[in-house]
Design an enzyme around this catalytic site. Structure first.
Site, PDB file in Angstrom:
ATOM      1  N   PRO A   2       1.447 -23.938 -20.258  1.00  8.52           N
ATOM      2  CA  PRO A   2       1.301 -23.738 -22.221  1.00  8.52           C
ATOM      3  C   PRO A   2       2.025 -23.204 -22.482  1.00  8.52           C
ATOM      4  O   PRO A   2       3.067 -22.668 -21.926  1.00  8.52           O
ATOM      5  CB  PRO A   2       0.157 -22.981 -21.589  1.00  8.52           C
ATOM      6  CG  PRO A   2      -0.525 -22.365 -20.235  1.00  8.52           C
ATOM      7  CD  PRO A   2       0.926 -22.483 -19.255  1.00  8.52           C
ATOM      8  N   GLU A   3       3.025 -23.934 -23.550  1.00 11.63           N
ATOM      9  CA  GLU A   3       3.622 -23.994 -23.949  1.00 11.63           C
ATOM     10  C   GLU A   3       3.252 -22.923 -25.727  1.00 11.63           C
ATOM     11  O   GLU A   3       1.877 -22.650 -25.917  1.00 11.63           O
ATOM     12  CB  GLU A   3       4.536 -25.342 -25.075  1.00 11.63           C
ATOM     13  CG  GLU A   3       4.752 -25.871 -24.402  1.00 11.63           C
ATOM     14  CD  GLU A   3       6.496 -25.811 -24.083  1.00 11.63           C
ATOM     15  OE1 GLU A   3       7.360 -24.637 -24.406  1.00 11.63           O
ATOM     16  OE2 GLU A   3       7.264 -26.301 -22.948  1.00 11.63           O
ATOM     17  N   HIS A  90     -10.418 -19.275  -8.374  1.00 17.61           N
ATOM     18  CA  HIS A  90      -9.783 -19.350  -9.585  1.00 17.61           C
ATOM     19  C   HIS A  90     -10.042 -19.123 -10.941  1.00 17.61           C
ATOM     20  O   HIS A  90      -8.515 -18.313 -11.882  1.00 17.61           O
ATOM     21  CB  HIS A  90      -8.556 -20.488  -9.843  1.00 17.61           C
ATOM     22  CG  HIS A  90      -8.246 -21.079  -9.358  1.00 17.61           C
ATOM     23  ND1 HIS A  90      -7.635 -20.158  -7.655  1.00 17.61           N
ATOM     24  CD2 HIS A  90      -8.243 -22.409  -8.218  1.00 17.61           C
ATOM     25  CE1 HIS A  90      -7.644 -21.352  -6.440  1.00 17.61           C
ATOM     26  NE2 HIS A  90      -8.240 -22.691  -7.013  1.00 17.61           N
ATOM     27  N   ARG A 108      -2.442 -21.142  -9.698  1.00 17.51           N
ATOM     28  CA  ARG A 108      -1.153 -21.596  -9.737  1.00 17.51           C
ATOM     29  C   ARG A 108      -1.245 -19.470  -9.448  1.00 17.51           C
ATOM     30  O   ARG A 108      -0.215 -19.352  -9.018  1.00 17.51           O
ATOM     31  CB  ARG A 108      -0.418 -22.261 -10.282  1.00 17.51           C
ATOM     32  CG  ARG A 108      -0.240 -23.444 -10.182  1.00 17.51           C
ATOM     33  CD  ARG A 108       0.311 -23.835  -9.818  1.00 17.51           C
ATOM     34  NE  ARG A 108       2.180 -24.243  -9.737  1.00 17.51           N
ATOM     35  CZ  ARG A 108       2.804 -24.898 -10.095  1.00 17.51           C
ATOM     36  NH1 ARG A 108       2.708 -25.834 -10.698  1.00 17.51           N
ATOM     37  NH2 ARG A 108       4.230 -24.528  -9.106  1.00 17.51           N
ATOM     38  N   ARG A 151      29.345 -19.071 -29.522  1.00 18.43           N
ATOM     39  CA  ARG A 151      28.986 -19.944 -27.862  1.00 18.43           C
ATOM     40  C   ARG A 151      29.146 -20.878 -27.460  1.00 18.43           C
ATOM     41  O   ARG A 151      29.097 -21.751 -28.465  1.00 18.43           O
ATOM     42  CB  ARG A 151      27.551 -19.880 -28.342  1.00 18.43           C
ATOM     43  CG  ARG A 151      26.949 -17.736 -28.019  1.00 18.43           C
ATOM     44  CD  ARG A 151      27.416 -17.181 -26.931  1.00 18.43           C
ATOM     45  NE  ARG A 151      26.854 -17.186 -26.065  1.00 18.43           N
ATOM     46  CZ  ARG A 151      25.333 -16.240 -25.622  1.00 18.43           C
ATOM     47  NH1 ARG A 151      24.968 -15.833 -26.409  1.00 18.43           N
ATOM     48  NH2 ARG A 151      24.403 -17.045 -24.585  1.00 18.43           N
TER      49      ARG A 151
END
Ligand code: ZN
Length: 271
Positions: A2-3, A90, A108, A151
């Site tokens: 999931p983002e 789960h 997971r 950077r």
């Protein structure tokens, strides 16, 4: 995985049914996910009323009237199942209101929850070093100019650094760099202020588009097997190796590996 848009959509979906409601029953089906469940979690949440929901980076927040906040992270495979018809393997944490059941399912188990005093939420271990929210007012070209100054690392990798911007994952960094016409290999300190201005606009646009796409899945969440947090969205470059560039038509979407992860971009129009 999931983002941010999926977490945002999950939070909005949960809010519809959970906001203002009292938890009448809380069940833990195992002692841990990625981390042990907080001690006394069941007692702390049973009888508590939800006063609001929110999101910080890729963390969902459920605020309670006991000055506590349940922080959840969906890890790699976590999702909330709404009114599941039956218990599934789960389903690690179950929250019940008078009208609905919410199961946190995560095969997971890279996800986790924590219970935090709302007053000190900003200093919670997951939040203390986070950079600005990509959809909030603090992400500006000036912020990026300062954070990236000097950077030498590639802009792609720096944007994945949660201290510079919070909550951006691989997909949305690729998409935002494409939308802003910035070469992902360019050193962070060498990206112009004008390009960083485009980048801020692009980051918001790709996230909001995806949240909008996910909004359509909200209509489905009341299904008996309703699951929040995963939906299909359209990407311009992500996963599109070998296809013609949708913008310049001259270039071919190319995949490279940066920091061990794939980057998709158009070498022709991203400078
Ligand atoms: Zn192109």
């Amino acid at each position: 995985m999931p983002e941010l848009p999926e977490v945002e959509t999950t939070v909005r979906g949960l809010a519809v049914l959970l906001n203002g409601e009292r938890l009448v029953r809380v069940v833990l089906n195992r002692p841990d996910m990625r981390f042990p469940f907080p001690e006394g979690l069941v007692q702390a949440l049973t009888g508590a009323t939800v006063t609001g929901l929110g999101r910080r980076a890729k963390y969902g927040l459920i605020h309670f009237d006991r000055d506590t906040t349940l922080v959840f992270h969906l890890g790699m495979s976590g999702r909330w199942r709404i009114d599941p018809p039956e218990a599934a393997p789960h389903d690690h944490l179950l929250l019940e209101t008078a009208a609905h059941r919410f199961a946190l399912n995560d095969p997971r188990r890279f996800g986790f929850v924590d219970l935090v005093d709302t007053a000190v939420l900003d200093t919670w271990r997951g939040f203390a070093t986070l950079g600005p929210e990509p959809l909030g007012p603090d992400l500006t070209a000036a912020h990026l100019l300062g954070a990236l100054a000097g950077r030498k690392q590639a802009i792609k990798l720096l944007l994945l650094d949660q201290r510079i911007v919070a909550g951006l994952g691989n997909i949305y960094v690729c998409e935002a760099l494409f939308a802003a016409k910035i070469d992902p290999r360019r050193a962070g300190g060498m990206v112009s202020r004008a390009a960083l201005g485009r980048l801020v606009v692009a980051i918001r646009a790709v996230l909001l588009q995806s949240i909008e796409d996910g909004g359509s899945s909200l209509r489905d969440f009341a299904r008996p097997d309703g699951e929040l947090g995963y939906f299909a969205t359209r990407f311009a470059v992500y996963g599109r190796e070998g296809e013609p560039c949708p913008r310049c038509a001259k270039g071919t979407i190319t995949r490279i590996v940066q920091g061990g992860r794939s980057t998709w971009f158009c070498p022709s129009c991203q400078k």
